[in-house]
Motif scaffolding. Structure first.
Motif, PDB file in Angstrom:
ATOM      1  N   PRO A 126      94.885 -25.887 -18.747  1.00  0.00           N
ATOM      2  CA  PRO A 126      94.362 -24.768 -17.963  1.00  0.00           C
ATOM      3  C   PRO A 126      94.626 -23.439 -18.656  1.00  0.00           C
ATOM      4  O   PRO A 126      95.131 -23.406 -19.785  1.00  0.00           O
ATOM      5  N   ALA A 127      94.327 -22.338 -17.972  1.00  0.00           N
ATOM      6  CA  ALA A 127      94.521 -21.005 -18.554  1.00  0.00           C
ATOM      7  C   ALA A 127      95.980 -20.776 -18.916  1.00  0.00           C
ATOM      8  O   ALA A 127      96.901 -21.373 -18.337  1.00  0.00           O
ATOM      9  N   LEU A 128      96.197 -19.898 -19.890  1.00  0.00           N
ATOM     10  CA  LEU A 128      97.554 -19.602 -20.348  1.00  0.00           C
ATOM     11  C   LEU A 128      98.362 -18.948 -19.227  1.00  0.00           C
ATOM     12  O   LEU A 128      97.823 -18.182 -18.415  1.00  0.00           O
ATOM     13  N   GLN A 129      99.662 -19.280 -19.227  1.00  0.00           N
ATOM     14  CA  GLN A 129     100.565 -18.705 -18.229  1.00  0.00           C
ATOM     15  C   GLN A 129     101.603 -17.850 -18.927  1.00  0.00           C
ATOM     16  O   GLN A 129     101.904 -18.035 -20.113  1.00  0.00           O
ATOM     17  N   ASN A 130     102.153 -16.899 -18.174  1.00  0.00           N
ATOM     18  CA  ASN A 130     103.125 -15.974 -18.753  1.00  0.00           C
ATOM     19  C   ASN A 130     104.311 -16.711 -19.345  1.00  0.00           C
ATOM     20  O   ASN A 130     104.821 -17.673 -18.769  1.00  0.00           O
ATOM     21  N   ASN A 131     104.687 -16.318 -20.568  1.00  0.00           N
ATOM     22  CA  ASN A 131     105.817 -16.860 -21.326  1.00  0.00           C
ATOM     23  C   ASN A 131     105.549 -18.252 -21.918  1.00  0.00           C
ATOM     24  O   ASN A 131     106.470 -18.880 -22.440  1.00  0.00           O
ATOM     25  N   ASP A 132     104.304 -18.761 -21.867  1.00  0.00           N
ATOM     26  CA  ASP A 132     103.976 -19.990 -22.611  1.00  0.00           C
ATOM     27  C   ASP A 132     104.253 -19.775 -24.087  1.00  0.00           C
ATOM     28  O   ASP A 132     103.882 -18.739 -24.676  1.00  0.00           O
TER      29      ASP A 132
END
Length: 961
Positions: A126-132
């Motif tokens: 899915p879409a990128l998440q914070n701190n990936d």
């Protein structure tokens, strides 16, 4: 420095800044110890930036470095949370691997990435998440030869990339030659075949949790146009996938897999060998046999290890563990792990509860995912571009001694190709690569293209099943050149019990226009299939004024072999004016593991000198190798059953295109029927079964039975055809039918399934006359053959112009018009017979069926004299007596009077008013044959001129008393 076993701390030595005096080092079985020493690696990789990589199988290989990019989502100059696309042109034309939070991201549009190798564009799912944490590794690709070794080096590190040639005949006058498998070109339409047992077959699981589903999805997301064929069958062992001569099962074994010309083969046989007492040693022998056969074709095989099985005893579990260890050891770069991740470490080979499918034998979806991931990791090593090859040189030989250059492939990532085959003899091929530095690899192994030995073709009774399609008119809507209804559908079943598919083109009056199709064609035993035929292109061109396109009606009125005359009477014709390169006949719904024998038979009666040549070829062939057949016959010729275009041994396909055109100097060509014989299993489809039947009664019952898993919610019953309209009273799957008369009826049961789909089943009901158990001959006369009637024998022709003698196969009695001499039969206006001049009821309610009343023989003006008997019934028993019944009918377009005028054995004149007659019959009892077994009849003009100049006979019944 000392290193523990199974660990090699090379980086510490490679980057040591102090040079020390060299001294000896000790080599143990599976480790290297360095004492006070320096390790130096010198080879052709010295100018290439790269690193050493542990492949996970106890081996370390050298990989070149392309680019490495890492970022944290939300940081400066990095994508923000919610972004899905990362674009870096510097990644273009590299092989890209993406890790997200330390996990390799597969090319998957649900949970993974989609990579455009040409632009460097990566889409995250899915879409990128914070701190990936994202790490992108871009590799330059793999050299054909590693560490300076030749392509044929035995170094394990280069084994995957070695030139390994294989060749397979495609069965269409071409062959495919391959020499490397690790190429970026495998992204385009790779073919992958799986063979094995229940794990791969998906036992007790549904999509998308089955292993085959996961493989199909990975190929769809990582390649373009992949073909995945799963041949696995629950319960199979290593014996079942061997060649047939070694006990394997055709359709699901290595021979079948190789016949599909795959790029990869995956073998999954996790637990069944110990269950059927196959030793570990024998299992390995079997798998090596599979591997050897595949490698001779240049096809890598990936072997799943065994899996744990809780339901096994200790001995059997031990066999599973030993077999898994053996597979890893023998195929270190091609084994697929199926054991370690899912085995309970507290046991020898039991399944961890969280991966147990509930039966102690099979894995659940999560367990299957481990196997899938291991398989995909293996494949990723192959989906890489080859960087250091300039071109490939392919040599050929006919004797494996003298070689000559066959072709040069200048694109380094073209590693398989299709070439025309110009002869059927054995041929040998070898391949070497010219590298960019001017050096050459060693030659590959020698690939052998076997001689084509044409076996004896199967006969019509040797096929597993057969499909017959009659192309022509329906006799109701289809119009001939005079815009009159024409055409003769083939009876289904015919006299031999074979079912036919009658194809009228698009249907209605249209005929064979572009996109004409017939679907769900049935076998000769009335089994349903998914097979269909379609015409692409307009056959007729600019010829003809009829509204019905491309149907001709000037064929035979006699049968040939097991083809009834109706199948030969009318045909689809092709005219060259619009499409000089012809049309395409597309046959769909084939089963890849079956073999098909396709025959196109056509005929048109024409005494002109101009030929009517049909040319045909498979779409994969060129017109230079096309087949030709002359479809024109003189009007005096007999049909030749074997004069046809044939395509034999068609296999490995789910559809086939046949190109048809007019050949030579012709402007017309004809196709009367398509005959398809099949060797292989008939795919079972949910369907309704409705049994054909016969009766002598006016009432009966039909019952529709759902088979192959069909579930029917409601039924609808209709009458499709018949000599009169019967009455149907239905209750679900059973219909009570009344009002039947002598003739052939077709009834249809349409069942609406619980899924909303409609399944149809047709039943042919033949209603015979009740002869009271007596030996009976029922004859009806006509000018040409007419539609058959149950219990009746059709005698046809023009009695005033030919000697006609025909024998009924049921009674073995013969009807003979004595001769064609005018002394016995006299025509009127050149005719002495008709198919249409009788009087009919329209609902088959007359004294005899409408078809009987419709056809006539007649004698004009010729009166009877002694010994002028002109109609004999021969082969009777002189010791018995017979009852004779005679019928005459003439429609009311005639001028009165019109009679049937007859004598039996020279007796008194019998008169029957034929004008509009549908109810009268003349009966003569106790008739005795002569010593030769003949009853002599006379059909002559009445003695009294007041009764007219004609004598008619439509039908005759002879019954033994």
């Amino acid at each position: 420095m000392c290193m523990c076993k199974k660990f090699l701390f090379i980086p510490l030595l490679l980057f040591c800044a102090i040079t020390m005096a060299q001294s000896s080092f000790k080599v143990d079985a599976d480790s290297v110890k360095f004492l006070n020493a320096e390790l130096v690696l010198r080879n052709k990789t010295k100018d290439i930036a790269g690193y050493l990589y542990n492949t996970g199988d106890g081996k370390t290989v050298f990989k070149k470095i392309g680019k490495g990019i890492q970022f944290r989502v939300g940081a400066a100059d990095a994508p923000a949370a919610g972004d899905t696309v990362y674009l870096n042109a510097g990644l273009a034309n590299y092989y890209v691997k993406v890790l997200r939070n330390g996990l390799l991201q597969y090319r998957d549009t649900t949970q993974g990435v989609k990579v455009d190798d040409n632009t460097g564009r990566i889409v995250f799912y899915p879409a990128l998440q914070n701190n990936d944490q994202i790490y992108i590794e871009a590799l330059s690709g793999m050299d054909l030869s590693l560490n300076g070794a030749s392509a044929s080096s035995s170094l394990p590190a280069s084994a995957v990339f070695r030139l390994n040639s294989g060749v397979v005949d495609n069965g269409n006058k071409t062959f495919t030659l391959r020499w490397v498998t690790n190429a970026k070109t495998l992204y385009i339409s790779p073919k992958v075949v799986g063979i094995g047992s229940s794990t791969l077959a998906g036992y007790n699981l549904t999509a998308p949790d089955r292993l085959g589903d996961k493989i199909s999805a990975w190929l769809a997301n990582n390649t373009y146009g992949a073909v995945w064929t799963n041949l696995a069958v629950a319960g199979y062992s290593t014996t079942d996938v061997l060649p047939v001569q070694n006990g394997g099962v055709l359709g699901h074994n290595i021979e079948t897999a190789l016949s599909l010309n795959p790029d990869f083969i995956f073998v999954s046989l996790p637990t069944n060998d110990p269950a059927v007492n196959i030793s570990v040693n024998q299992s390995i022998i079997n798998l090596k046999k599979v591997d050897s056969l595949a490698l001779t074709k240049g096809v890598p095989v990936f072997f799943e290890t065994t899996q744990p099985r809780t339901s096994f005893n200790a001995t059997q579990q031990g066999m599973l563990k030993d077999l898994a260890d053996s597979i890893r050891r023998i195929w270190p770069t091609r084994y697929v792990e199926g054991f370690k991740d899912v085995a309970d470490p507290a046991t020898t080979a039991a399944i961890l509860p969280q991966y147990n499918n509930g039966d102690g034998v099979h894995l659940n979806s999560a367990g299957n995912q481990f196997i899938a991931n291991s398989l995909f990791d293996r494949w990723l090593n192959y989906f890489q571009a080859i960087r250091n090859v300039k071109r490939y040189i392919l040599d050929s030989s006919v004797n494996n001694i003298s070689w000559s250059q066959f072709v040069v492939e200048t694109e380094p990532n073209i590693v398989k190709n299709v070439y025309p085959r110009f002869n059927q003899g054995k041929q040998y091929f070898r391949v070497k690569a010219e590298l960019k530095d001017g050096t050459y690899s060693d030659y590959s192994n020698i690939a052998i293209l076997d001689e084509i030995i044409n076996p004896t073709l199967p006969g019509v009774n040797d096929y597993t099943y057969r499909l017959l399609v009659d192309l022509g008119g329906d006799g109701v809507n289809t119009l001939n050149g005079s815009n009159a209804p024409d055409g003769k559908p083939t009876p289904s079943p015919d006299a031999a019990g074979k079912y036919w598919n009658n194809w009228y083109g698009i249907g209605g009056v249209t005929g064979f226009a572009d996109k004409s199709a017939i679907s769900q064609i049935k076998t000769t035993t009335n089994e349903a299939t998914n097979m269909s035929l379609q015409i692409i292109g307009l056959p007729q061109g600019t010829f003809g004024t009829s509204d019905t396109k491309s149907i001709n009606y000037s064929g035979f009125t006699v049968a040939s072999g097991d083809y009834p005359y109706q199948a030969l009477y009318d045909n689809m014709f092709i005219h060259s004016s619009v499409n000089p390169d012809g049309i395409t006949m597309r046959i769909k719904g084939l089963t890849k593991t079956n073999t098909y024998y396709i025959k196109l038979w056509g005929a048109r009666l024409d005494d002109a000198a101009t030929p009517r040549t049909l040319q045909a070829k498979l779409s994969t062939e060129t017109w230079t190798t096309a087949q030709s057949v002359e479809t024109k016959y003189a009007t005096t010729d007999a049909p030749d059953y074997n004069r046809a275009v044939t395509f034999n041994y068609v296999t490995g396909l789910d559809s086939v295109d046949i190109n048809l055109r007019v050949g030579g100097t012709s402007t017309f060509a004809h196709v009367s029927l398509v005959d398809i014989g099949v060797v292989g299993a008939l795919p079972l489809l949910p369907q309704l079964k409705l049994r054909d039947t016969t009766t002598t009664l006016s009432t009966m019952q039909l019952t529709a039975n759902p088979v192959n898993g069909a579930s029917i919610a409601s039924y609808q019953w209709t009458q499709l055809s018949g000599p009169n309209t019967a009455t149907i009273s239905a209750s679900n799957g059973t219909a009570s039918i009344s009002g039947l008369t002598n003739g052939t009826f077709v009834f249809r049961a349409a069942g609406t399934g619980t899924d909303g789909k409609v399944l149809n089943a047709d039943a042919t009901v033949k209603v015979y006359p009740d002869n009271g158990g007596k030996k009976t001959l029922r004859v009806h006369f006509s000018k040409t053959i007419v539609t058959g009637i149950p219990g009746w024998f059709n005698v046809y022709g023009s009695p005033g112009g030919a000697h006609i003698a025909m024998t009924d196969t049921i009674t073995n009695w013969t009807v003979d018009n004595v001769s064609g001499d005018a002394t016995y039969w006299s025509p009127y206006a050149g005719n002495s017979s008709s198919n249409t001049d009788g009087s009919t009821t329209g609902n088959n309610s007359g004294i005899v069926p409408d078809i009987v009343l419709q056809g006539i023989w007649y004698n004009y003006s010729l009166k009877y004299a002694v010994n002028m008997d002109n109609l004999l019934v021969k082969g009777l028993n002189p010791a018995k007596t017979y009852t004779i019944k005679l019928y005459a009918s003439r429609n009311n377009t005639a001028t009165a009077p019109r009679y049937g005028c007859w004598r039996v054995n020279g007796g008194s004149e019998l008169l029957q008013n034929a004008l509009s007659n549908t109810t009268l019959e003349t009966v003569v009892t106790s008739v005795t044959p002569d010593a030769s077994g003949n009853i002599k009849l006379s059909v002559h003009a009445p003695t009294s001129t007041s009764n007219g100049s004609f004598s008619y006979i439509n039908a005759l019944v002879v019954q033994e008393n």
